[in-house]
Design a protein around this motif. Sequence first.
Motif, PDB file in Angstrom:
ATOM      1  N   UNK A  63       0.834  -1.227   0.180  1.00 17.61           N
ATOM      2  CA  UNK A  63      -0.307  -0.066  -0.017  1.00 17.61           C
ATOM      3  C   UNK A  63       0.777   1.120   0.474  1.00 17.61           C
ATOM      4  N   UNK A  64       1.571   1.378  -0.649  1.00 16.63           N
ATOM      5  CA  UNK A  64       2.374   2.533  -0.474  1.00 16.63           C
ATOM      6  C   UNK A  64       2.512   3.616  -1.932  1.00 16.63           C
ATOM      7  N   UNK A  65       2.629   4.636  -2.266  1.00 20.62           N
ATOM      8  CA  UNK A  65       1.756   5.668  -2.994  1.00 20.62           C
ATOM      9  C   UNK A  65       2.895   5.893  -3.741  1.00 20.62           C
ATOM     10  N   UNK A  66       2.380   5.226  -4.628  1.00 22.57           N
ATOM     11  CA  UNK A  66       4.190   5.315  -5.841  1.00 22.57           C
ATOM     12  C   UNK A  66       3.924   7.083  -6.688  1.00 22.57           C
ATOM     13  N   UNK A  67       2.958   7.739  -5.922  1.00 17.91           N
ATOM     14  CA  UNK A  67       3.064   9.252  -6.547  1.00 17.91           C
ATOM     15  C   UNK A  67       4.138  10.347  -4.992  1.00 17.91           C
TER      16      UNK A  67
END
Length: 81
Positions: A63-67
Amino acid sequence: MKTLTLHINGHARAVPAGITVASALRRCDVTLFGQTVYGSSRDVFCGMGQCQACRVRIDGQDESLACMRLVAEGMRVETQA
Protein backbone atom coordinates in the motif's frame (compact mmCIF):
# COMPACT_ATOMS: atom_id res chain seq x y z
CA MET A 1 21.92 12.89 -15.49
CA LYS A 2 22.46 10.42 -12.64
CA THR A 3 20.61 7.11 -12.93
CA LEU A 4 19.63 4.52 -10.34
CA THR A 5 18.77 0.86 -10.60
CA LEU A 6 15.16 0.13 -9.70
CA HIS A 7 13.75 -3.40 -9.62
CA ILE A 8 10.25 -3.40 -11.08
CA ASN A 9 8.34 -6.66 -10.77
CA GLY A 10 11.67 -8.48 -10.60
CA HIS A 11 13.34 -6.72 -13.56
CA ALA A 12 16.24 -4.30 -13.07
CA ARG A 13 15.69 -0.98 -14.82
CA ALA A 14 17.78 2.19 -14.97
CA VAL A 15 15.79 5.30 -14.06
CA PRO A 16 16.76 8.93 -13.47
CA ALA A 17 17.50 9.93 -9.88
CA GLY A 18 15.15 12.43 -8.24
CA ILE A 19 11.85 11.26 -9.76
CA THR A 20 8.90 9.59 -8.07
CA VAL A 21 8.28 5.87 -8.26
CA ALA A 22 5.12 6.61 -10.28
CA SER A 23 7.16 8.57 -12.84
CA ALA A 24 9.75 5.79 -12.98
CA LEU A 25 7.05 3.18 -13.59
CA ARG A 26 5.57 5.28 -16.38
CA ARG A 27 9.03 5.76 -17.97
CA CYS A 28 9.37 1.97 -17.94
CA ASP A 29 5.98 1.56 -19.67
CA VAL A 30 4.21 0.23 -16.57
CA THR A 31 0.73 1.70 -16.65
CA LEU A 32 -1.26 -0.91 -14.73
CA PHE A 33 -0.71 -0.59 -11.00
CA GLY A 34 -3.42 -3.03 -9.89
CA GLN A 35 -7.17 -3.39 -9.81
CA THR A 36 -9.94 -1.87 -7.78
CA VAL A 37 -12.27 -4.09 -5.77
CA TYR A 38 -14.62 -3.82 -8.76
CA GLY A 39 -12.01 -5.15 -11.20
CA SER A 40 -11.17 -1.82 -12.88
CA SER A 41 -7.54 -0.99 -13.65
CA ARG A 42 -5.70 1.39 -11.32
CA ASP A 43 -3.16 3.92 -12.59
CA VAL A 44 -1.80 7.28 -11.44
CA PHE A 45 -4.76 9.62 -11.19
CA CYS A 46 -4.16 12.67 -9.02
CA GLY A 47 -0.36 12.49 -8.61
CA MET A 48 -0.51 13.98 -5.09
CA GLY A 49 -1.46 11.06 -2.84
CA GLN A 50 -5.13 11.88 -2.39
CA CYS A 51 -6.78 9.25 -4.60
CA GLN A 52 -4.42 6.40 -3.58
CA ALA A 53 -4.86 4.79 -7.01
CA CYS A 54 -1.10 4.30 -7.43
CA ARG A 55 -0.64 1.87 -4.52
CA VAL A 56 2.25 -0.55 -5.02
CA ARG A 57 4.56 -2.65 -2.84
CA ILE A 58 7.88 -0.89 -2.24
CA ASP A 59 10.66 -2.87 -0.57
CA GLY A 60 8.07 -5.26 0.87
CA GLN A 61 5.77 -2.55 2.23
CA ASP A 62 2.24 -2.93 0.86
CA GLU A 63 0.00 0.00 0.00
CA SER A 64 2.86 2.44 -0.68
CA LEU A 65 1.86 5.43 -2.80
CA ALA A 66 4.07 5.52 -5.89
CA CYS A 67 3.36 9.20 -6.52
CA MET A 68 4.66 10.19 -3.07
CA ARG A 69 7.96 8.25 -2.94
CA LEU A 70 11.21 9.17 -4.65
CA VAL A 71 13.22 6.39 -6.24
CA ALA A 72 16.25 5.06 -4.38
CA GLU A 73 19.12 2.86 -5.50
CA GLY A 74 18.14 -0.82 -5.44
CA MET A 75 14.51 -0.13 -4.53
CA ARG A 76 12.17 -3.04 -5.24
CA VAL A 77 8.76 -2.16 -6.61
CA GLU A 78 5.95 -4.60 -7.25
CA THR A 79 2.69 -3.62 -8.84
CA GLN A 80 -0.42 -5.46 -7.76
CA ALA A 81 -1.36 -6.26 -11.34
